[in-house]
Write an enzyme that holds these catalytic residues in place. Structure first.
Site, PDB file in Angstrom:
ATOM      1  N   GLY A  29       3.178   6.637   7.702  1.00 14.97           N
ATOM      2  CA  GLY A  29       4.558   6.900   7.313  1.00 14.97           C
ATOM      3  C   GLY A  29       5.506   5.841   7.836  1.00 14.97           C
ATOM      4  O   GLY A  29       6.587   5.622   7.293  1.00 14.97           O
ATOM      5  N   HIS A  43       0.814  -1.217   0.000  1.00 18.38           N
ATOM      6  CA  HIS A  43       0.000   0.000   0.000  1.00 18.38           C
ATOM      7  C   HIS A  43       0.850   1.272   0.000  1.00 18.38           C
ATOM      8  O   HIS A  43       0.333   2.355  -0.244  1.00 18.38           O
ATOM      9  CB  HIS A  43      -0.980   0.008   1.180  1.00 18.38           C
ATOM     10  CG  HIS A  43      -0.362   0.269   2.522  1.00 18.38           C
ATOM     11  ND1 HIS A  43      -0.038  -0.733   3.413  1.00 18.38           N
ATOM     12  CD2 HIS A  43      -0.018   1.422   3.140  1.00 18.38           C
ATOM     13  CE1 HIS A  43       0.462  -0.200   4.506  1.00 18.38           C
ATOM     14  NE2 HIS A  43       0.491   1.109   4.372  1.00 18.38           N
ATOM     15  N   SER A  48       4.632   2.725   7.778  1.00 23.03           N
ATOM     16  CA  SER A  48       4.323   1.530   6.998  1.00 23.03           C
ATOM     17  C   SER A  48       5.508   1.094   6.152  1.00 23.03           C
ATOM     18  O   SER A  48       6.102   1.893   5.436  1.00 23.03           O
ATOM     19  CB  SER A  48       3.123   1.797   6.080  1.00 23.03           C
ATOM     20  OG  SER A  48       1.957   1.979   6.823  1.00 23.03           O
ATOM     21  N   ASP A  64       0.270  -7.687   1.678  1.00 26.35           N
ATOM     22  CA  ASP A  64       0.724  -6.299   1.761  1.00 26.35           C
ATOM     23  C   ASP A  64       2.245  -6.209   1.767  1.00 26.35           C
ATOM     24  O   ASP A  64       2.829  -5.340   2.422  1.00 26.35           O
ATOM     25  CB  ASP A  64       0.144  -5.611   2.999  1.00 26.35           C
ATOM     26  CG  ASP A  64       0.218  -4.093   2.895  1.00 26.35           C
ATOM     27  OD1 ASP A  64       0.322  -3.577   1.768  1.00 26.35           O
ATOM     28  OD2 ASP A  64       0.179  -3.418   3.945  1.00 26.35           O
TER      29      ASP A  64
END
Length: 492
Positions: free
Chosen positions: A233, A134, A235, A164
């Site tokens: 941020g 993402h 992630s 992900d």
């Protein structure tokens, strides 16, 4: 008198105290016993951070969007004329109306806008970087910045939306990768720390402990739950243990405000690295499938069907012609083991099967009618399957008298057995008392009562008549493409 009496008591008190002092001086002593207090030390993260932060990068993405004319300062001055003369109005010297093909050599107008900020970390000397899908999905350009200010353009090698996990690469050599640890040995209460770019603040370090492991959130992976402060941020950044090894990828937060509220979730690094291997080799992830729909096993159902605990994955539907169907899996089976790996909770099965290479011949253990059955299945390749939808049933008047379960039943029309891939059963025409309270409704199909497969209404009546009314009965019920065990207490 009152004063004199008080003075007397005070004198007697001091006299007794002096006597106690004399006794102590004579060698009578009392020593207080003390328990040693353990020395508590707070871990020092400075060395871990010094060794790791140079390998953690800030990821900034941009997106190209078409320029759209708007009324306002700096826009096309002829736009106002089009309000009066129509959209085909061509100003003097212009090549054509809005939306017409651009003249030869001219490019459609676009502008680049910031899309998002995330984090990532180096996993190889030649520039491979691990992050979240993402973070980079939909980006036109990916900019990777190191703590020393060096910036690179990155390309996407592959992404996997289901976990992900994304693998990107920059053109660089002799980089320092972070050591990859394991998430299988993590324990609750263990210290961990995160490095990332929350809200664009590069190389921010936060710490905390592991709050839970194998946290099932309904997604494909069981997550690592921590109380490490993670915000937008972060992630794609690493979750590190005190040895500086990566044990997870920070991915999600549980929040009602959009910011950190004490619960953050990380992808286990063992699962992520399995994905990385396929992304690096093929640019995509191929998963196994066996063609079943599953659900959890409750304590009540486990007891009713003879399982020693509420474990495994309950099969609610078997895809016709799929790998499980060919292997002999039946609706109502509980899958307890797949290829040597125990299925402790139902969400384990998709992860284990998905990690199995398609075309592999695997062993599978199922619990059926009070005993364990071993099956061999040839794993297929994952694809999106539409759940089977039952046909509308025709009416039949063959209804049996309501029994101890509160059920009236009839034979299942042959076309329904065919369309739903069912071999036997009886259709509910009336549900009262205990059956209604358990949630059984007309139109449901009863496949099994305890360990007895139901083939027709007469056999169903005999089976129910022989039930022990002091114990609950487990009914395998089929409804709208799903099969589940329902516990019903017979009336006396």
């Amino acid at each position: 008198m009152r004063t004199t009496s008080v003075e007397g008591r005070v004198k007697r008190f001091f006299a007794g105290a002096m006597a106690a002092c004399v006794l102590a001086g004579a060698g009578v002593s009392v020593q207080a016993q003390t328990t040693p207090v353990p020395t508590l030390t707070v871990p020092d993260f400075t060395e871990v951070v010094a060794q790791s932060e140079g390998s953690v990068v800030n990821i900034r993405t941009t997106e190209s969007i078409p320029v759209r004319s708007q009324m306002g300062p700096g826009t096309d001055p002829y736009e106002l004329f089009r309000w009066f003369f129509g959209p085909d109005f061509v100003p003097p010297g212009r090549g054509g109306p809005p939306g017409a093909p651009a003249p030869d050599g001219a490019q459609p107008q676009e502008r680049t806008v910031p899309r998002g900020v995330g984090s990532g970390f180096i996993i190889s000397e030649d520039g491979y970087i691990l992050t979240n899908t993402h973070v980079v999905a939909g980006a036109s350009d990916i900019h990777v910045t190191f703590t020393d200010g060096q910036e690179y353009e990155a390309e996407v090698i592959g992404t996997d939306a289901r976990t992900d996990v994304a693998l990107i690469k920059i053109d660089a050599k002799n980089l320092k990768p972070l050591p990859i640890g394991t998430s299988t040995t993590l324990k609750k209460g263990q210290w961990v720390l995160a490095i990332g770019s929350p809200f664009g603040l590069e190389s921010t370090v936060t710490s905390g402990i592991v709050s839970a492991i194998n946290r099932d959130t309904g997604d494909y992976l069981p997550f690592i739950q921590t109380d490490v402060a993670v915000n937008p941020g972060n992630s794609g950044g690493p979750l590190l243990n005190l040895g500086g090894e990566v044990v997870g990828i920070n991915s999600q937060i549980v929040s009602r405000s959009g910011g950190f509220m004490g619960i953050s979730l990380a992808i286990p690094i063992d699962e992520a690295m399995r994905v990385v291997e396929q992304l690096k080799e093929h640019g995509k992830v191929t998963r196994g499938r066996i063609g079943v729909q599953i659900g959890p096993v409750s304590e009540e159902v486990a007891k009713a069907i003879g399982l020693d605990s509420a474990k495994g994955a309950m099969v609610s539907h078997v895809q016709r012609g799929g790998p499980a169907d060919k292997a002999g899996v039946q609706a109502g089976d509980v899958i307890t083991d797949f290829n040597g790996e125990p299925i402790l909770q139902w969400s384990d099965l998709p992860r284990i099967v998905g990690g199995t290479k398609p075309d592999t011949r695997a062993t599978m253990k199922v619990w059926r009618k009070g005993k364990e059955v071993s099956l061999r299945v040839r794993v297929g390749e994952f694809e999106t399957d539409d759940a089977a939808t039952p046909s509308e049933s025709g009416s039949q008047a063959e209804e049996m008298a309501t029994n101890a379960l509160g059920l009236g039943v009839q034979s299942v029309p042959a076309e329904i057995l065919e369309s739903e891939n069912l071999k036997q059963g009886v259709m509910v025409t009336a549900a009262k008392g205990p059956a209604a309270m358990a949630g059984i409704a007309p139109g449901d199909i009863i496949l099994t009562v305890n360990e007895t497969d139901i083939t027709n209404p007469e056999q169903f009546a005999k089976t129910v008549a022989g039930l022990d009314t002091s114990e609950t009965a487990a009914l395998l019920v089929y409804r709208e493409g799903q099969t589940q065990w329902v516990v019903v207490t017979p009336t006396k």
